[in-house]
Every structure is written in structure tokens, then in C-alpha cells.
Design an enzyme around this catalytic site. Structure first.
Site, PDB file in Angstrom:
ATOM      1  CE1 TYR A   1      46.933 -28.562 -26.510  1.00 23.18           C
ATOM      2  CE2 TYR A   1      46.507 -30.165 -24.756  1.00 23.18           C
ATOM      3  CZ  TYR A   1      46.685 -28.848 -25.177  1.00 23.18           C
ATOM      4  OH  TYR A   1      46.594 -27.840 -24.254  1.00 23.18           O
TER       5      TYR A   1
ATOM      6  CE1 TYR B   1      46.160 -42.640 -21.497  1.00 30.05           C
ATOM      7  CE2 TYR B   1      45.592 -41.514 -19.459  1.00 30.05           C
ATOM      8  CZ  TYR B   1      46.327 -41.584 -20.619  1.00 30.05           C
ATOM      9  OH  TYR B   1      47.246 -40.611 -20.897  1.00 30.05           O
TER      10      TYR B   1
ATOM     11  NE  ARG C   1      40.958 -34.330 -12.501  1.00 30.96           N
ATOM     12  CZ  ARG C   1      40.197 -34.801 -11.511  1.00 30.96           C
ATOM     13  NH1 ARG C   1      40.283 -34.265 -10.299  1.00 30.96           N
ATOM     14  NH2 ARG C   1      39.381 -35.804 -11.717  1.00 30.96           N
TER      15      ARG C   1
ATOM     16  CE  LYS D   1      49.916 -43.226 -22.116  1.00 28.74           C
ATOM     17  NZ  LYS D   1      50.864 -42.791 -23.146  1.00 28.74           N
TER      18      LYS D   1
ATOM     19  CG  LEU E   1      47.860 -37.845 -39.948  1.00 30.68           C
ATOM     20  CD1 LEU E   1      47.725 -37.271 -41.369  1.00 30.68           C
ATOM     21  CD2 LEU E   1      48.236 -36.712 -38.996  1.00 30.68           C
TER      22      LEU E   1
ATOM     23  CB  ALA F   1      51.877 -42.793 -30.976  1.00 24.23           C
TER      24      ALA F   1
HETATM   25  N1  UFG Z   1      34.727 -31.861 -16.349  1.00 22.98           N
HETATM   26  C1  UFG Z   1      33.466 -31.314 -16.192  1.00 22.98           C
HETATM   27  N2  UFG Z   1      32.729 -31.112 -17.317  1.00 22.98           N
HETATM   28  C2  UFG Z   1      33.164 -31.426 -18.576  1.00 22.98           C
HETATM   29  C3  UFG Z   1      34.465 -31.985 -18.711  1.00 22.98           C
HETATM   30  C4  UFG Z   1      35.212 -32.194 -17.577  1.00 22.98           C
HETATM   31  O1  UFG Z   1      33.033 -31.026 -15.088  1.00 22.98           O
HETATM   32  O2  UFG Z   1      32.416 -31.226 -19.538  1.00 22.98           O
HETATM   33  C5  UFG Z   1      35.545 -32.072 -15.150  1.00 22.98           C
HETATM   34  C6  UFG Z   1      35.987 -33.505 -14.955  1.00 22.98           C
HETATM   35  O3  UFG Z   1      35.019 -34.225 -14.256  1.00 22.98           O
HETATM   36  C7  UFG Z   1      37.286 -33.312 -14.176  1.00 22.98           C
HETATM   37  C8  UFG Z   1      37.826 -31.958 -14.693  1.00 22.98           C
HETATM   38  O4  UFG Z   1      36.719 -31.333 -15.304  1.00 22.98           O
HETATM   39  O5  UFG Z   1      37.014 -33.177 -12.838  1.00 22.98           O
HETATM   40  C9  UFG Z   1      38.917 -32.138 -15.720  1.00 22.98           C
HETATM   41  O6  UFG Z   1      38.460 -33.052 -16.713  1.00 22.98           O
HETATM   42  P1  UFG Z   1      39.246 -33.334 -18.055  1.00 22.98           P
HETATM   43  O7  UFG Z   1      38.446 -34.305 -18.845  1.00 22.98           O
HETATM   44  O8  UFG Z   1      39.615 -32.037 -18.700  1.00 22.98           O
HETATM   45  O9  UFG Z   1      40.598 -33.967 -17.554  1.00 22.98           O
HETATM   46  P2  UFG Z   1      40.833 -35.262 -16.628  1.00 22.98           P
HETATM   47  O10 UFG Z   1      41.301 -34.745 -15.314  1.00 22.98           O
HETATM   48  O11 UFG Z   1      39.686 -36.180 -16.618  1.00 22.98           O
HETATM   49  O12 UFG Z   1      41.933 -36.000 -17.488  1.00 22.98           O
HETATM   50  C10 UFG Z   1      43.275 -35.683 -17.451  1.00 22.98           C
HETATM   51  C11 UFG Z   1      43.906 -36.126 -18.770  1.00 22.98           C
HETATM   52  C12 UFG Z   1      43.810 -37.628 -18.927  1.00 22.98           C
HETATM   53  C13 UFG Z   1      44.416 -38.281 -17.707  1.00 22.98           C
HETATM   54  C14 UFG Z   1      43.743 -37.785 -16.464  1.00 22.98           C
HETATM   55  C15 UFG Z   1      44.391 -38.345 -15.228  1.00 22.98           C
HETATM   56  O13 UFG Z   1      43.266 -35.498 -19.864  1.00 22.98           O
HETATM   57  O14 UFG Z   1      44.514 -38.029 -20.077  1.00 22.98           O
HETATM   58  O15 UFG Z   1      43.855 -36.371 -16.380  1.00 22.98           O
HETATM   59  O16 UFG Z   1      43.447 -38.465 -14.247  1.00 22.98           O
HETATM   60  F1  UFG Z   1      44.242 -39.619 -17.751  1.00 22.98           F
END
Ligand code: UFG
Length: 328
Positions: free
Chosen positions: A11, A140, A220, A144, A33, A73
Site C-alpha cells: 500500500y 509489531y 487517531r 520496528k 507479493l 517490506a
Molecule cells: N477500528 C474500529 N473498527 C474497525 C477497525 C478499526 O473501531 O473495524 C478502530 C481501532 O480500534 C482504532 C482505529 O479504528 O482505534 C484505527 O484502527 P486501524 O486498524 O485502522 O489502525 P491502527 O490505529 O490500529 O493501526 C495503525 C497502523 C498500524 C500501526 C498502528 C500504530 O495501521 O500499522 O497504527 O498504533 F501499528
């Protein structure tokens, strides 16, 4: 000379390749891939293969005059990393050490590294500064952070200069509509909300409404993937100027709750997306918002798509026209 992009079919990788091609860089892409999509690679020289494969890595470094590496990656699912930490250490740490060793052996001394907000864990302060405590709450983030530490020592010992970019929540799709987000399974909020708008899901679950935030849902900092990609171009320039290694946060500095995201997505799509409350997702901090002042000041990074409305609009354009993603 060429820029080697690992994970360039993923992405953020594919959007960065698009930006590199736009500024006429010579781009070499490697991707196994396992998560990426060949169709997401809009140009450059593509190699399908794995960094773990010595012969493959030798071939790529022999056949190309590589100036710098942008290393995407990696596996990046927080939940999965808790279930299977060794998978994450193997892929994200061991694989990166292999790549670094190859760079050292071949005299390649510039690296842009994909890091994450997950290196901080529960934040001490909002907005989060690069100098804040790093105490990951999941494997994770640990992997990093482990790489960032290895990079510090590799710089001291071998002169490999690096810029580590700690991404907050990457979202949106390329403005051309040609590429966008396609994970399988999808776990990220914005694509899930848009899949619900398309009728591909019946509803969106809000993971927790009892957080200490104004509406109870998690907050976020969403950043457009092309703005993220642009930061890699600026980081490359900094490395070319023989500057010091460093770490930058990348976010817009503004937090949105899950409920606010759903509400903006309703406006953008015109669909009354159904949302239901469910349990908290383990390991989710209540609020993650970046201070990106450092990269703004030092590299003059300026987001073009800073508005969440615009970010969701570009994502919607992609999902609407590609309901099955890249279809592979
Ligand atoms: N969320 C929901 N419902 C869903 C999916 C997500 O309520 O179906 C909420 C999550 O709980 C979170 C917010 O939406 O509060 C964002 O969730 P994401 O999964 O979209 O993203 P994250 O914040 O969990 O993850 C991102 C990056 C990760 C990284 C992380 C750091 O995608 O790679 O931030 O905390 F590790």
C-alpha cells in the site's frame, strides 16, 4: 543510479514508487507479493522475490547500481503480531538485518526506513514528539524499534545513514484513482467503513465506546498515503545532502475519533453506514496524535491532503471503482 524499494507493491510502497517515478527517479522494486499486488506497481523495474533468498538479493544488487534503499517490506498487523511474535521478529527484524548486511557489503549507505507510531506504545504526551518515551505494547512496535536501534549502530560502525519515518494512520488513495488500499483480510478502519458503504459488509464495529475521549471512541491521526510518500522523497534528498541520520513522526497533528471518521464517511459517500458498538480491541491506545513539527521544519514537509474529508474522498474514489481491490 537507482532507488531500491522493498515492499514496493504494498500500500504505502506502491504510492511511494508512484511519487519516485513522478520525479523521474530510476526505481527498482522488490516484493514477494505475499501482501502486495503486482498491479499496484505503476512502473520501474520489478523483481518478484524474497529478501531471505540470498541468490535473489545478490542478483538484484548485482544487476543494478543502487544508490539508496527505501525499505517497506514488513508485516504490520498489531493483533497478528501478538498472536505470532516470532513471525514478526523473523520477517521484520531478521529480514532487515539481511538487507543491511547486503547494503554494507555493497557500499550502499542511504536508507529510508518505514517505522511506526506503535514504537511509542501508550503515549506520555499528546501530540507525540520523536523524543518521547518508546515503550511498545505489541511485538509489531517492538520489531520496528529493534530495527531503529540496529540502524543507530550500523550508522556508527559502517556509516549507513538512515531516516526512520514513524507513520501514524496511513489512509486514502492515489489522486489518479489508479492505486489504493487492498489488504486481505482488511483490518483498517477507513477501508472497512467504505466496504460497508459499498454493501460488502453489513456494518462497522466501533471497537470500544468507553475510552477517555470526548465521544468514547479511539482517536487517531490520519495521514494521506501520498503525503506519506512525499516524505520519503524529502528524506532521500536529506540523505543525498549527507545529513545526519534521524527519526521523524508523520501525521497531520489532528486527531479524529472512530465515530467522527464514520460520520465523515457518511457525508462523503452519501450512505447511512451502519455502525454498532463492540468490545475494545486489545492493545489499542485511546489517543495517538503526532507532532510532525520536526519534519515540517527540517524537511519543509507540507501535506497536500491534510483534510480528513479529502483523505476519505480519495479512498472512496478507489473503493467505489475497485470494489474487489486489485482483483488478484
Ligand atoms: N477500528 C474500529 N473498527 C474497525 C477497525 C478499526 O473501531 O473495524 C478502530 C481501532 O480500534 C482504532 C482505529 O479504528 O482505534 C484505527 O484502527 P486501524 O486498524 O485502522 O489502525 P491502527 O490505529 O490500529 O493501526 C495503525 C497502523 C498500524 C500501526 C498502528 C500504530 O495501521 O500499522 O497504527 O498504533 F501499528
Amino acid at each position: 543510479m537507482a532507488i531500491l524499494v522493498t515492499g514496493g507493491a504494498g500500500y504505502i510502497g506502491s504510492h511511494t514508487v508512484a511519487e519516485l517515478l513522478d520525479v523521474s527517479e530510476e526505481v527498482v522494486i522488490i516484493d514477494n507479493l505475499s501482501k502486495g499486488h503486482k498491479k499496484a506497481v505503476l512502473g520501474g523495474k520489478f523483481y518478484e522475490g524474497d529478501i531471505r533468498d540470498d541468490d535473489f538479493l545478490d542478483k538484484v544488487f548485482k544487476e543494478n547500481d543502487i544508490e539508496a534503499v527505501i525499505h517497506f517490506a514488513a508485516f504490520s498487523l498489531v493483533g497478528e503480531s501478538v498472536q505470532d511474535p516470532l513471525k514478526y521478529y523473523n520477517n521484520n527484524v531478521v529480514l532487515t538485518l539481511k538487507l543491511l548486511t547486503k547494503m554494507k557489503d555493497c557500499g550502499v549507505k542511504k536508507l529510508v526506513f518505514s517505522s511506526t507510531a506503535a514504537t511509542y506504545g501508550e503515549p506520555e504526551n499528546i501530540p507525540i514528539l520523536e523524543t518521547d518515551r518508546t515503550l511498545p505494547t505489541n511485538p509489531y512496535g517492538e520489531t520496528k524499534l529493534a530495527v531503529e536501534k540496529a540502524l543507530k549502530w550500523a550508522d556508527k560502525a559502517y556509516g549507513i545513514k538512515y531516516i526512520s519515518l514513524r507513520y501514524f494512520n496511513a489512509a486514502g488513495a492515489h489522486i489518479s484513482g489508479k492505486i489504493g488500499e487492498d489488504h486481505n483480510p482488511e483490518s483498517h478502519l477507513i477501508p472497512i467503513v467504505l466496504q460497508a458503504a459499498l454493501g460488502k459488509r453489513s456494518e462497522v464495529s466501533i471497537f470500544g465506546e468507553d475510552y477517555d475521549t470526548p465521544d468514547g471512541s479511539c482517536i487517531r491521526d490520519y495521514i494521506h498515503v501520498t503525503d506519506l510518500a512525499q516524505a520519503h522523497i524529502l528524506a532521500l534528498e536529506k540523505l543525498r545532502n549527507n545529513d545526519e541520520s534521524c527519526i521523524y513522526n508523520l501525521g497531520n497533528g489532528q486527531g479524529f475519533s472512530v465515530k467522527e471518521v464514520i460520520s465523515i464517511a457518511r457525508e462523503v459517500t452519501g450512505v447511512n453506514i451502519k455502525a454498532v458498538t463492540s468490545e475494545r480491541r486489545p492493545g489499542d491506545p485511546a489517543v495517538l496524535v503526532a507532532s510532525s513539527e520536526k519534519i515540517r521544519k527540517e524537511l519543509n514537509w507540507q501535506p497536500k491532503y491534510g483534510e480528513l474529508h479529502k483523505i476519505i474522498e480519495t479512498a472512496w474514489n478507489w473503493h467505489k471503482n475497485n470494489p474487489d481491490g486489485f482483483g488478484d
